[in-house]
Design a protein around this motif. Structure first.
Motif, short mmCIF file in Angstrom:
data_model
loop_
_atom_site.label_atom_id
_atom_site.label_comp_id
_atom_site.label_asym_id
_atom_site.label_seq_id
_atom_site.Cartn_x
_atom_site.Cartn_y
_atom_site.Cartn_z
N ASN A 63 6.45 16.04 -2.13
CA ASN A 63 7.33 16.54 -3.20
C ASN A 63 7.82 15.41 -4.11
O ASN A 63 8.58 15.67 -5.05
CB ASN A 63 8.50 17.33 -2.63
CG ASN A 63 9.44 16.48 -1.80
OD1 ASN A 63 9.00 15.51 -1.18
ND2 ASN A 63 10.70 16.84 -1.76
N HIS A 64 7.38 14.19 -3.80
CA HIS A 64 7.79 13.04 -4.64
C HIS A 64 6.59 12.40 -5.33
O HIS A 64 6.65 11.23 -5.71
CB HIS A 64 8.53 12.01 -3.77
CG HIS A 64 9.91 12.45 -3.40
ND1 HIS A 64 10.69 11.79 -2.48
CD2 HIS A 64 10.67 13.48 -3.85
CE1 HIS A 64 11.86 12.40 -2.39
NE2 HIS A 64 11.87 13.42 -3.19
N TYR A 65 5.53 13.14 -5.47
CA TYR A 65 4.28 12.56 -5.99
C TYR A 65 3.56 13.64 -6.79
O TYR A 65 3.25 14.72 -6.27
CB TYR A 65 3.43 12.11 -4.80
CG TYR A 65 2.03 11.65 -5.11
CD1 TYR A 65 1.75 10.79 -6.17
CD2 TYR A 65 0.96 12.06 -4.30
CE1 TYR A 65 0.47 10.37 -6.42
CE2 TYR A 65 -0.34 11.62 -4.54
CZ TYR A 65 -0.58 10.78 -5.60
OH TYR A 65 -1.85 10.35 -5.87
N GLY A 66 3.30 13.35 -8.07
CA GLY A 66 2.63 14.34 -8.90
C GLY A 66 1.59 13.71 -9.81
O GLY A 66 1.73 12.57 -10.23
N VAL A 67 0.53 14.45 -10.07
CA VAL A 67 -0.49 14.06 -11.05
C VAL A 67 -0.65 15.22 -12.03
O VAL A 67 -0.57 16.40 -11.62
CB VAL A 67 -1.83 13.73 -10.36
CG1 VAL A 67 -2.92 13.47 -11.39
CG2 VAL A 67 -1.69 12.52 -9.44
N ALA A 68 -0.82 14.90 -13.29
CA ALA A 68 -0.98 15.93 -14.32
C ALA A 68 0.23 16.86 -14.41
O ALA A 68 0.12 18.01 -14.82
CB ALA A 68 -2.25 16.75 -14.09
N GLY A 69 1.39 16.35 -13.99
CA GLY A 69 2.62 17.12 -14.16
C GLY A 69 2.96 18.06 -13.02
O GLY A 69 3.98 18.75 -13.07
N VAL B 192 0.86 -1.19 0.00
CA VAL B 192 0.00 0.00 0.00
C VAL B 192 0.90 1.23 0.00
O VAL B 192 1.65 1.46 0.94
CB VAL B 192 -0.93 0.04 1.23
CG1 VAL B 192 -1.84 1.25 1.15
CG2 VAL B 192 -1.75 -1.24 1.32
N LYS B 193 0.80 2.00 -1.06
CA LYS B 193 1.63 3.19 -1.23
C LYS B 193 0.74 4.40 -1.02
O LYS B 193 -0.29 4.55 -1.68
CB LYS B 193 2.17 3.17 -2.65
CG LYS B 193 3.28 4.12 -2.98
CD LYS B 193 3.68 3.95 -4.45
CE LYS B 193 4.83 4.84 -4.83
NZ LYS B 193 6.12 4.20 -4.71
N MET B 194 1.11 5.27 -0.08
CA MET B 194 0.25 6.43 0.19
C MET B 194 1.07 7.59 0.75
O MET B 194 2.23 7.42 1.15
CB MET B 194 -0.86 6.03 1.17
CG MET B 194 -0.37 5.51 2.49
SD MET B 194 -1.78 4.96 3.55
CE MET B 194 -0.87 4.47 5.02
N LEU B 195 0.49 8.76 0.75
CA LEU B 195 1.15 9.93 1.31
C LEU B 195 1.40 9.73 2.80
O LEU B 195 0.58 9.14 3.51
CB LEU B 195 0.29 11.18 1.10
CG LEU B 195 0.36 11.78 -0.30
CD1 LEU B 195 -0.66 12.90 -0.47
CD2 LEU B 195 1.77 12.33 -0.61
N ASP C 212 3.58 21.41 -4.71
CA ASP C 212 3.59 22.65 -5.51
C ASP C 212 2.18 23.20 -5.72
O ASP C 212 2.01 24.22 -6.41
CB ASP C 212 4.23 22.40 -6.87
CG ASP C 212 5.72 22.08 -6.77
OD1 ASP C 212 6.36 22.59 -5.82
OD2 ASP C 212 6.22 21.31 -7.60
N GLU D 142 4.19 1.68 2.13
CA GLU D 142 5.23 2.57 1.61
C GLU D 142 4.70 4.00 1.63
O GLU D 142 3.68 4.28 0.99
CB GLU D 142 5.60 2.19 0.18
CG GLU D 142 6.28 0.84 0.07
CD GLU D 142 6.74 0.52 -1.35
OE1 GLU D 142 7.35 -0.54 -1.56
OE2 GLU D 142 6.48 1.34 -2.25
N GLU D 143 5.38 4.87 2.35
CA GLU D 143 4.93 6.26 2.40
C GLU D 143 5.72 7.11 1.43
O GLU D 143 6.91 6.91 1.22
CB GLU D 143 5.11 6.81 3.82
CG GLU D 143 4.12 6.21 4.81
CD GLU D 143 4.18 6.88 6.14
OE1 GLU D 143 3.13 7.07 6.77
OE2 GLU D 143 5.30 7.23 6.59
N ARG E 190 3.51 18.44 -8.78
CA ARG E 190 3.67 17.74 -7.50
C ARG E 190 2.68 18.27 -6.46
O ARG E 190 2.30 19.46 -6.51
CB ARG E 190 5.09 17.94 -6.99
CG ARG E 190 6.15 17.41 -7.94
CD ARG E 190 7.53 17.54 -7.34
NE ARG E 190 7.79 18.94 -6.99
CZ ARG E 190 8.77 19.33 -6.18
NH1 ARG E 190 9.57 18.43 -5.65
NH2 ARG E 190 8.96 20.61 -5.91
#
Lengths: 61, 61, 61, 61, 61, 61
Positions: free
Chosen positions: C49-55, C6-9, C60, C44-45, C57
């Motif tokens: 700043n290491h996760y982005g959707v539609a370009g 399980v990968k999550m924020l 940001d 897995e956390e 992060r």
């Protein structure tokens, strides 16, 4: 280094995959300042019955 | 988010995989307080000759 | 077998993670007919700043 | 624990894969002091059109 | 190629990790007939609160 | 879909990571004909003592 894995539904053409590997390598190389020969790309395909969002598989929609 | 990957031996029925995606999504949604539509599930199947414990593959038992 | 990732924020409490492991194990065991003691769960956390959707992060936005 | 994944191009024989699982298990067990029965090995094969270095897939060379 | 990932609980010494990378590389190289310079090893550590078997995390035992 | 994971040594700046997510998303979207909002990018950093080629970790060179 870096190692890039692209996971997507099966069904893309060889031409699309060839372009994917080429252009992703260029994007990675350019943005993190790594020589292209150090960039590795893996493609992983999944089938619609092995991929679900909101509890429903794409094969069941 | 979250993204869940379930890796298991091949051989489950479509009915089992459908229920797996549904019920895992519900369990994740409920326990970490994420809306179900944000939960993604991937199934990865492995064959018995690509999986070993204690140094012996399942295909060799 | 099965092995669940399980990968999550990051940011969930220990209580949430404890319940996640327990209830995902039950959902997997029930739906694919595997004894619970054969089910392994990895969390897995990832940071924003290491996760982005539609370009873009999440850090940001 | 530990869990070992070996990702490689398809084409190895069953004999090579059998030896791989056996000898990697021994190497891991010996060096990190884990009993062999706690070591799990997964083999993941990739095809030449899904693997590229320096922007070029192995199937295109 | 091959690419090897070893996932294990945190807490091993640098000496153990150094030996792990060396001896796993030798085992892979020998068994699948790949030159050692083509073998890559990644170590991934997990903490006891992110790893559970049978529905119980190692941090909760 | 697609889901892209970029694994690399730690040490890149936030500016580099921001550009990486943006430009990889564009490259994937363009080449496999997926809308950018469907592209997810994960960055995974590794430390030099957890990464080895030819049996030697980068921290030991």
């Amino acid at each position: 280094m870096p190692y890039v894995t692209v996971k997507m539904l099966e069904g893309r053409t060889e031409e699309q995959k060839r372009a994917l590997v080429k252009e992703v390598t260029e994007a990675v190389s350019r943005t993190v300042n790594a020589p292209p020969e150090n960039v590795t790309v893996f493609i992983e395909e999944m089938s619609k019955n092995h991929y679900g969002v909101a509890g429903v598989r794409f094969s069941d929609k």
